[in-house]
Design a protein around this motif. Structure first.
Motif, mmCIF file in Angstrom:
data_model
loop_
_atom_site.group_PDB
_atom_site.id
_atom_site.type_symbol
_atom_site.label_atom_id
_atom_site.label_comp_id
_atom_site.label_asym_id
_atom_site.label_seq_id
_atom_site.Cartn_x
_atom_site.Cartn_y
_atom_site.Cartn_z
ATOM 1 N N UNK A 191 39.433 -1.116 6.358
ATOM 2 C CA UNK A 191 38.376 -1.485 5.410
ATOM 3 C C UNK A 191 38.918 -1.244 3.913
ATOM 4 N N UNK A 192 38.629 -2.465 3.244
ATOM 5 C CA UNK A 192 39.064 -2.356 1.879
ATOM 6 C C UNK A 192 37.906 -2.621 0.809
ATOM 7 N N UNK A 193 38.295 -2.042 -0.516
ATOM 8 C CA UNK A 193 37.440 -2.633 -1.697
ATOM 9 C C UNK A 193 38.617 -3.207 -2.663
ATOM 10 N N UNK A 194 38.263 -4.362 -3.120
ATOM 11 C CA UNK A 194 39.178 -4.877 -4.231
ATOM 12 C C UNK A 194 38.563 -5.721 -5.081
ATOM 13 N N UNK A 195 39.237 -5.878 -6.339
ATOM 14 C CA UNK A 195 38.714 -6.799 -7.257
ATOM 15 C C UNK A 195 39.116 -8.050 -6.965
ATOM 16 N N UNK A 196 38.125 -9.009 -6.921
ATOM 17 C CA UNK A 196 38.562 -10.380 -6.247
ATOM 18 C C UNK A 196 37.238 -11.286 -7.104
ATOM 19 N N UNK A 197 37.492 -11.586 -8.253
ATOM 20 C CA UNK A 197 36.365 -12.269 -8.950
ATOM 21 C C UNK A 197 36.450 -13.813 -8.393
ATOM 22 N N UNK A 198 35.517 -14.598 -8.915
ATOM 23 C CA UNK A 198 35.404 -16.020 -8.265
ATOM 24 C C UNK A 198 35.014 -16.147 -6.869
#
Length: 244
Positions: A191-198
């Motif tokens: 499981x991951x949280x990441x910055x991913x805009x658009x």
């Protein structure tokens, strides 16, 4: 040569008992081996909350600098939280610990809730939840990935906000691999949280941000009165959720 018929009968009977006993012992060995194999599968996801009171709880860098801060969580003083800052690649943090990996479908997990903060004076963030699996272990670029279709948008104002990431198929987008949603939900590897805009991507994006994470909860539907965080237990976390 005269042979006692009763002796022969007893001998045959003893032989049959011995064979039955041997077969029974073999079955015991087989059942014990199966139980041992089952018990050694460390991937046993649980409905729970990581509040970082006992450390990082298995959350590790996914390309960022990850640290445990002793103060400054949603409740203020003495409330630890996880801090994620730019590292050598993307702003991401992941967990492959037993509590977060395994069969989400059987568990009834339907969402992940988390408190997030983008530090004041840094960049606003677009955070997505990512599920890895099935595929290779540990996960690689060949592993199937599903990510939140909609990102949690964080203004860089230093304020904590609670977000809900749905695990429903309609709210996730497959960004890598070929495995079905059902296959992924029955075999989550990371499981991951990441910055991913658009639009949702398979790799995220680098950013000069400063992310705070706290009270990360894997949850399911609960019928228990007062169980506001859906972990099938009524405790202090539920009281804090009720206060908000």
């Amino acid at each position: 040569l005269l042979i006692d018929q009763q002796f022969l009968s007893r001998l045959a009977g003893n032989r049959e008992k011995t064979m039955h006993r041997a077969r029974f012992q073999v079955l015991i060995v087989i059942y014990a081996a199966e139980a041992l194999i089952a018990s050694t599968d460390s991937r046993a996801a649980t409905l729970h909350t990581d509040d970082f009171s006992l450390g990082q709880a298995g959350w590790m860098s996914g390309g960022a600098v990850v640290s445990l801060e002793p103060d400054g969580g949603p409740t203020g003083a003495a409330d630890p939280f996880l801090r994620v800052r730019p590292g050598f690649t993307n702003l991401a943090v992941f967990n492959s610990a037993p509590d977060w990996t395994g069969n989400y479908a059987d568990l009834g997990a339907d969402r992940v809730e988390v408190d997030l903060l983008a530090a004041a004076g840094t960049s606003p963030l677009s955070i997505r939840l990512v599920l890895f699996g099935p595929g290779t272990q540990p996960p690689t670029t060949a592993t199937t990935q599903y990510t939140s279709t909609a990102a949690a948008e964080l203004p860089a104002d230093g304020q904590w906000r609670r977000f809900i990431f749905s695990l429903a198929e309609a709210d996730l987008t497959r960004v890598r691999g070929t495995q079905s949603y059902a296959a992924m939900m029955s075999n989550v590897l990371r499981v991951m949280f990441r910055h991913d805009p658009g639009a949702p991507s398979s790799g995220g994006t680098g950013v000069d941000g400063d992310l705070g994470i706290d009270n990360v909860a894997l949850l399911g539907p609960s019928l228990t009165t007062g169980d506001y965080d859906g972990d099938f237990d009524v405790d202090g976390v539920d009281f804090l959720r009720w206060q908000r």
